[in-house]
Design a protein around this motif. Structure first.
Motif, PDB file in Angstrom:
ATOM      1  N   ILE A 122     144.349 -38.614 -57.360  1.00 37.24           N
ATOM      2  CA  ILE A 122     143.262 -39.432 -56.836  1.00 37.24           C
ATOM      3  C   ILE A 122     142.934 -40.515 -57.852  1.00 37.24           C
ATOM      4  O   ILE A 122     142.919 -40.267 -59.061  1.00 37.24           O
ATOM      5  N   THR A 123     142.693 -41.744 -57.344  1.00 37.21           N
ATOM      6  CA  THR A 123     142.222 -42.793 -58.243  1.00 37.21           C
ATOM      7  C   THR A 123     140.806 -43.152 -57.847  1.00 37.21           C
ATOM      8  O   THR A 123     140.488 -43.264 -56.661  1.00 37.21           O
ATOM      9  N   SER A 124     139.964 -43.329 -58.830  1.00 35.71           N
ATOM     10  CA  SER A 124     138.591 -43.698 -58.572  1.00 35.71           C
ATOM     11  C   SER A 124     138.550 -45.023 -57.806  1.00 35.71           C
ATOM     12  O   SER A 124     139.260 -45.962 -58.146  1.00 35.71           O
ATOM     13  N   GLY A 125     137.716 -45.086 -56.777  1.00 27.67           N
ATOM     14  CA  GLY A 125     137.581 -46.306 -56.000  1.00 27.67           C
ATOM     15  C   GLY A 125     138.467 -46.356 -54.776  1.00 27.67           C
ATOM     16  O   GLY A 125     138.314 -47.243 -53.941  1.00 27.67           O
ATOM     17  N   GLN A 126     139.405 -45.432 -54.650  1.00 31.04           N
ATOM     18  CA  GLN A 126     140.299 -45.526 -53.502  1.00 31.04           C
ATOM     19  C   GLN A 126     139.577 -45.145 -52.220  1.00 31.04           C
ATOM     20  O   GLN A 126     138.655 -44.340 -52.215  1.00 31.04           O
ATOM     21  N   ILE A 127     140.017 -45.754 -51.125  1.00 36.11           N
ATOM     22  CA  ILE A 127     139.463 -45.446 -49.808  1.00 36.11           C
ATOM     23  C   ILE A 127     140.262 -44.286 -49.240  1.00 36.11           C
ATOM     24  O   ILE A 127     141.482 -44.277 -49.283  1.00 36.11           O
ATOM     25  N   ILE A 128     139.559 -43.316 -48.720  1.00 38.12           N
ATOM     26  CA  ILE A 128     140.225 -42.179 -48.068  1.00 38.12           C
ATOM     27  C   ILE A 128     139.832 -42.185 -46.590  1.00 38.12           C
ATOM     28  O   ILE A 128     138.652 -42.257 -46.246  1.00 38.12           O
ATOM     29  N   MET A 129     140.829 -42.125 -45.728  1.00 34.43           N
ATOM     30  CA  MET A 129     140.565 -41.927 -44.307  1.00 34.43           C
ATOM     31  C   MET A 129     140.912 -40.480 -43.973  1.00 34.43           C
ATOM     32  O   MET A 129     142.083 -40.104 -43.990  1.00 34.43           O
ATOM     33  N   PRO A 130     139.899 -39.662 -43.710  1.00 32.55           N
ATOM     34  CA  PRO A 130     140.186 -38.253 -43.438  1.00 32.55           C
ATOM     35  C   PRO A 130     140.382 -37.995 -41.944  1.00 32.55           C
ATOM     36  O   PRO A 130     139.629 -38.497 -41.104  1.00 32.55           O
ATOM     37  N   PHE A 131     141.393 -37.207 -41.622  1.00 29.60           N
ATOM     38  CA  PHE A 131     141.680 -36.841 -40.232  1.00 29.60           C
ATOM     39  C   PHE A 131     141.742 -35.318 -40.132  1.00 29.60           C
ATOM     40  O   PHE A 131     142.429 -34.676 -40.915  1.00 29.60           O
ATOM     41  N   TYR A 132     141.022 -34.782 -39.154  1.00 34.31           N
ATOM     42  CA  TYR A 132     140.979 -33.337 -38.952  1.00 34.31           C
ATOM     43  C   TYR A 132     141.605 -33.014 -37.596  1.00 34.31           C
ATOM     44  O   TYR A 132     141.150 -33.537 -36.569  1.00 34.31           O
ATOM     45  N   ILE A 133     142.608 -32.177 -37.587  1.00 37.60           N
ATOM     46  CA  ILE A 133     143.245 -31.734 -36.340  1.00 37.60           C
ATOM     47  C   ILE A 133     142.703 -30.349 -36.042  1.00 37.60           C
ATOM     48  O   ILE A 133     142.950 -29.397 -36.794  1.00 37.60           O
ATOM     49  N   VAL A 134     141.925 -30.261 -34.974  1.00 36.02           N
ATOM     50  CA  VAL A 134     141.260 -29.005 -34.618  1.00 36.02           C
ATOM     51  C   VAL A 134     141.963 -28.438 -33.387  1.00 36.02           C
ATOM     52  O   VAL A 134     141.916 -29.034 -32.308  1.00 36.02           O
ATOM     53  N   CYS A 135     142.635 -27.301 -33.555  1.00 41.39           N
ATOM     54  CA  CYS A 135     143.533 -26.765 -32.516  1.00 41.39           C
ATOM     55  C   CYS A 135     143.005 -25.469 -31.910  1.00 41.39           C
ATOM     56  O   CYS A 135     142.662 -24.532 -32.639  1.00 41.39           O
ATOM     57  N   ASP A 136     143.031 -25.437 -30.611  1.00 40.83           N
ATOM     58  CA  ASP A 136     142.742 -24.216 -29.857  1.00 40.83           C
ATOM     59  C   ASP A 136     143.920 -23.261 -30.004  1.00 40.83           C
ATOM     60  O   ASP A 136     145.054 -23.618 -29.652  1.00 40.83           O
ATOM     61  N   SER A 140     134.033 -34.173 -48.389  1.00 37.75           N
ATOM     62  CA  SER A 140     133.396 -35.455 -48.678  1.00 37.75           C
ATOM     63  C   SER A 140     132.735 -35.426 -50.048  1.00 37.75           C
ATOM     64  O   SER A 140     132.858 -36.371 -50.843  1.00 37.75           O
ATOM     65  N   ALA A 141     132.044 -34.335 -50.347  1.00 30.31           N
ATOM     66  CA  ALA A 141     131.368 -34.223 -51.643  1.00 30.31           C
ATOM     67  C   ALA A 141     132.379 -34.232 -52.785  1.00 30.31           C
ATOM     68  O   ALA A 141     132.174 -34.876 -53.816  1.00 30.31           O
ATOM     69  N   GLU A 142     133.472 -33.504 -52.598  1.00 29.55           N
ATOM     70  CA  GLU A 142     134.502 -33.445 -53.639  1.00 29.55           C
ATOM     71  C   GLU A 142     135.128 -34.818 -53.859  1.00 29.55           C
ATOM     72  O   GLU A 142     135.326 -35.257 -55.002  1.00 29.55           O
ATOM     73  N   LEU A 143     135.460 -35.503 -52.776  1.00 30.15           N
ATOM     74  CA  LEU A 143     136.113 -36.812 -52.902  1.00 30.15           C
ATOM     75  C   LEU A 143     135.175 -37.843 -53.515  1.00 30.15           C
ATOM     76  O   LEU A 143     135.580 -38.659 -54.342  1.00 30.15           O
ATOM     77  N   LYS A 144     133.922 -37.800 -53.126  1.00 28.60           N
ATOM     78  CA  LYS A 144     132.975 -38.757 -53.711  1.00 28.60           C
ATOM     79  C   LYS A 144     132.760 -38.469 -55.191  1.00 28.60           C
ATOM     80  O   LYS A 144     132.572 -39.386 -55.991  1.00 28.60           O
ATOM     81  N   ALA A 145     132.780 -37.189 -55.546  1.00 24.06           N
ATOM     82  CA  ALA A 145     132.635 -36.837 -56.964  1.00 24.06           C
ATOM     83  C   ALA A 145     133.799 -37.377 -57.791  1.00 24.06           C
ATOM     84  O   ALA A 145     133.659 -37.636 -58.992  1.00 24.06           O
ATOM     85  N   LEU A 146     134.956 -37.562 -57.144  1.00 20.61           N
ATOM     86  CA  LEU A 146     136.125 -38.137 -57.825  1.00 20.61           C
ATOM     87  C   LEU A 146     136.131 -39.654 -57.750  1.00 20.61           C
ATOM     88  O   LEU A 146     137.075 -40.296 -58.186  1.00 20.61           O
ATOM     89  N   GLY A 147     135.087 -40.227 -57.172  1.00 18.89           N
ATOM     90  CA  GLY A 147     134.973 -41.679 -57.135  1.00 18.89           C
ATOM     91  C   GLY A 147     135.581 -42.351 -55.934  1.00 18.89           C
ATOM     92  O   GLY A 147     135.767 -43.570 -55.926  1.00 18.89           O
ATOM     93  N   CYS A 148     135.896 -41.580 -54.894  1.00 20.21           N
ATOM     94  CA  CYS A 148     136.520 -42.159 -53.704  1.00 20.21           C
ATOM     95  C   CYS A 148     135.477 -42.685 -52.731  1.00 20.21           C
ATOM     96  O   CYS A 148     134.330 -42.264 -52.737  1.00 20.21           O
ATOM     97  N   LYS A 149     135.915 -43.628 -51.902  1.00 19.81           N
ATOM     98  CA  LYS A 149     135.100 -44.083 -50.773  1.00 19.81           C
ATOM     99  C   LYS A 149     135.655 -43.394 -49.536  1.00 19.81           C
ATOM    100  O   LYS A 149     136.818 -43.576 -49.178  1.00 19.81           O
ATOM    101  N   VAL A 150     134.816 -42.606 -48.896  1.00 24.49           N
ATOM    102  CA  VAL A 150     135.263 -41.818 -47.757  1.00 24.49           C
ATOM    103  C   VAL A 150     134.890 -42.529 -46.464  1.00 24.49           C
ATOM    104  O   VAL A 150     133.714 -42.778 -46.202  1.00 24.49           O
ATOM    105  N   PHE A 151     135.887 -42.872 -45.672  1.00 31.86           N
ATOM    106  CA  PHE A 151     135.626 -43.522 -44.390  1.00 31.86           C
ATOM    107  C   PHE A 151     135.211 -42.479 -43.366  1.00 31.86           C
ATOM    108  O   PHE A 151     135.388 -41.269 -43.579  1.00 31.86           O
ATOM    109  N   ARG A 152     134.666 -42.952 -42.260  1.00 30.01           N
ATOM    110  CA  ARG A 152     134.222 -42.049 -41.198  1.00 30.01           C
ATOM    111  C   ARG A 152     135.369 -41.120 -40.786  1.00 30.01           C
ATOM    112  O   ARG A 152     136.459 -41.568 -40.475  1.00 30.01           O
ATOM    113  N   PRO A 153     135.117 -39.823 -40.728  1.00 28.98           N
ATOM    114  CA  PRO A 153     136.197 -38.893 -40.377  1.00 28.98           C
ATOM    115  C   PRO A 153     136.555 -39.015 -38.899  1.00 28.98           C
ATOM    116  O   PRO A 153     135.723 -39.333 -38.059  1.00 28.98           O
ATOM    117  N   CYS A 154     137.809 -38.741 -38.610  1.00 29.06           N
ATOM    118  CA  CYS A 154     138.297 -38.736 -37.233  1.00 29.06           C
ATOM    119  C   CYS A 154     138.794 -37.332 -36.934  1.00 29.06           C
ATOM    120  O   CYS A 154     139.560 -36.759 -37.715  1.00 29.06           O
TER     121      CYS A 154
END
Lengths: 306, 252
Positions: B13-27, B111-125
């Motif tokens: 992880i690099t501080s300042g990087q943008i992260i786009m998180p995607f969650y696949i939720v499966c039945d 989100s908390a972990e990534l922000k603690a590492l200095g990342c910008k977290v985009f809206r999760p999908c």
């Protein structure tokens, strides 16, 4: 395998041989794995540009580097800059434009604004007036070419000229391109940050041409340290990461040669894959000689870590 | 549900990087038993498509959450190239509420972990995949309302609400999918995708293709510093119809 060179500080720096740029933190996969991509289509622009020049009171280095994302998509660089000198008024004019990536012809908007803004500024001696005029002209330019909905660009600009207190400047900006000063105590942002404290990052921008351009200006009365006019490709990592600020301090406390400057502007850092443009201005210190005429000399900056 | 083990290595992880998180939720309820081979293959193909693109791999992170009676984080949020997919197995009922609770807990942690590492977290999908109706109908909506929804007029609720694309087949319905898709306000409403095909393997592959292309297109916008969730259309002749959150009628 990495290659190395001895930098201006005398320290050895390792750079990635494939791309010829320096790694800055974790590089991610993109700089190491992306192929070079196709050349541009007919009428397209070159990948990278660089400039080196000197005025009686400053030394200038400029570089604009095609981003990995555009390389991946076989798209051309959309950043542009201009560095011009008006001998009559001894004014140094710098313009950096960042074409909006989602519009296919934004490089043409960036090039157009970089070419027209210096003369508009010299006519009015006002960046606000110059940018408003350039905005109107860009509407006409776009309408006469591929269309207003196919091109847009941000603007950040600086005009530097001798002043009673030393070297004065007027700066202006429209969006998220920025100007930074490298002082003894570290980096200082001279242009307003767009993003506030949000739970989620949004990255919105309002570029030219637009019905209501968002123009901000500021006068600097004594530029006595290096300043850097840059697109967000470098401005964003600089704002976000102390590591980036520290490394840029090490590189730019002294004036690098143009080729090293380009290599430094193109640094490899994970997820920062947009075009990069920086114009650096290192002012000379004015001192009075024994016969009363002014003489300008570069002074060495000894900044602390950021 | 246990707290997910956070698996992103700090060195990647690099501080300042943008992260786009995607969650696949499966039945993975018992009705999915005969489909698990196809589902596991579709997930593997999806992850491979994303990790084959080094730019997108750098920009995005994915997580896989399975649910039936309860929910489990099968793959904690991480770069696609670091994902080791477990073999999912089916059993139990279909409780959407547990899925949303699991997602909410996971994203808060991530989100908390990534922000603690200095990342910008985009809206999760969230890509929500189901073959049927919820056994906790009515209650799961309360869970979603309580934990995840946002009131666009009063600006109250969860400002970090997820963008939800709902995928359904077999006993799922357009109506239930339109309820799952989110947000149901604004100019960019959530999308739903439905297939009435009996060719489960093909439809799961087609849905995974939509998800993969959506991740890649969205990651491209993030790479330009202006992230946006770009939902791709299903391929022609895939047999998948799509609509918008809150609306049962499909696009034509």
């Amino acid at each position: 395998m990495r290659s190395s060179e001895v930098g201006p500080s005398g320290q050895e720096s390792i750079f990635l041989p494939r791309r010829g740029v320096f790694p800055l933190g974790a590089t991610g996969r993109a700089p190491l794995e992306l192929p070079d991509g196709l050349p541009p289509a007919v009428g397209g622009t070159v990948d990278h540009t660089l400039s080196e020049s000197e005025t009686p009171y400053s030394v200038i280095r400029a570089a604009s580097i095609r981003g990995l994302l555009h390389r991946r998509a076989n798209e051309e660089r959309q950043d542009a800059y201009s560095v011009t000198w008006d001998a009559e008024s001894e004014t140094l004019l710098i313009v950096v434009c960042d074409g909006v990536g989602s519009l296919p012809d934004s490089r043409r908007a960036a090039d157009f604004l970089c070419s027209i803004l210096p003369s508009l500024y010299l006519e009015s001696r006002s960046w606000r007036s110059a940018i408003e005029g350039a905005n109107r002209a860009l509407f006409d330019f776009a309408a006469g070419n591929s269309g207003v909905d196919r091109m847009a660009s941000t603007v950040v600009a600086a005009a530097l000229a001798p002043a009673p207190a030393g070297l004065g400047a007027e700066i202006a900006w429209t969006d998220d391109s920025t100007i930074w000063a490298l002082r003894e105590e570290g980096w200082s942002l001279l242009t307003q940050d767009v993003d506030g404290e949000e739970p989620i990052h949004t990255g919105s921008v309002r570029a030219l041409p637009t019905e209501r351009p968002r123009i901000r200006t500021q006068k600097l009365h004594a530029v006595d340290c290096p300043i850097f006019i840059m697109s967000d490709g470098v401005g964003t990592p600089l704002a976000m990461a102390d590591e980036v600020g520290s490394q840029l301090t090490a590189w730019w406390s002294d004036v690098p040669d143009a080729f090293s400057f380009a290599r430094q502007v193109g640094f490899a850092r994970r997820t920062f894959v947009d075009d990069r443009t920086v114009v650096g201005v290192w002012p000379k210190v004015r001192s009075e000689t024994t016969v009363g005429s002014a003489r300008w000399q570069l002074s060495r900056l000894n900044p602390s870590s950021r | 549900m246990s707290t997910p083990a956070y698996s992103v290595t700090e060195g990647s992880i690099t501080s300042g990087q943008i992260i786009m998180p995607f969650y696949i939720v499966c039945d993975v309820s018992s009705s999915m038993a005969s489909d698990m081979k196809a589902l596991n293959k579709a997930l593997a193909d999806l992850v491979n498509a994303i990790r084959n693109d080094p730019v997108i791999d750098d920009m995005t992170m994915i997580s896989v959450i399975s649910f039936s009676n309860s929910a489990q984080v099968e793959v904690p949020l991480q770069a696609p190239s670091e994902v080791i997919l477990p073999v999912l197995s089916a059993g139990g009922g279909t409780f959407f509420g547990s899925a949303w609770e699991a997602y909410h807990s996971a994203f808060q942690w991530d989100s908390a972990e990534l922000k603690a590492l200095g990342c910008k977290v985009f809206r999760p999908c969230v890509f929500f995949l189901t073959d049927g109706k919820a056994l906790d109908g009515g209650r799961w909506q309360d869970t979603f309302q309580r934990l995840l929804s946002f009131d666009n007029e009063s600006l109250s609720g969860n400002a970090a609400y997820p963008y939800v694309c709902a995928f359904g087949f077999r006993d799922a319905s357009e109506q239930s999918l339109a309820e799952i898709a989110y947000p149901d306000f604004g100019t960019k409403k959530g999308k739903w995708f439905m297939s009435h095909s009996d060719e489960i393997g093909q439809l799961l592959a087609a849905m995974a293709d939509v998800i993969g292309r959506t991740v890649i297109s969205s990651g491209q916008t993030a790479a330009l510093g202006r992230p946006s969730i770009v939902v791709e259309d299903p391929e022609n002749n895939s047999g998948i119809i799509m609509g918008e959150a809150g609306a049962v009628d499909a696009f034509v």
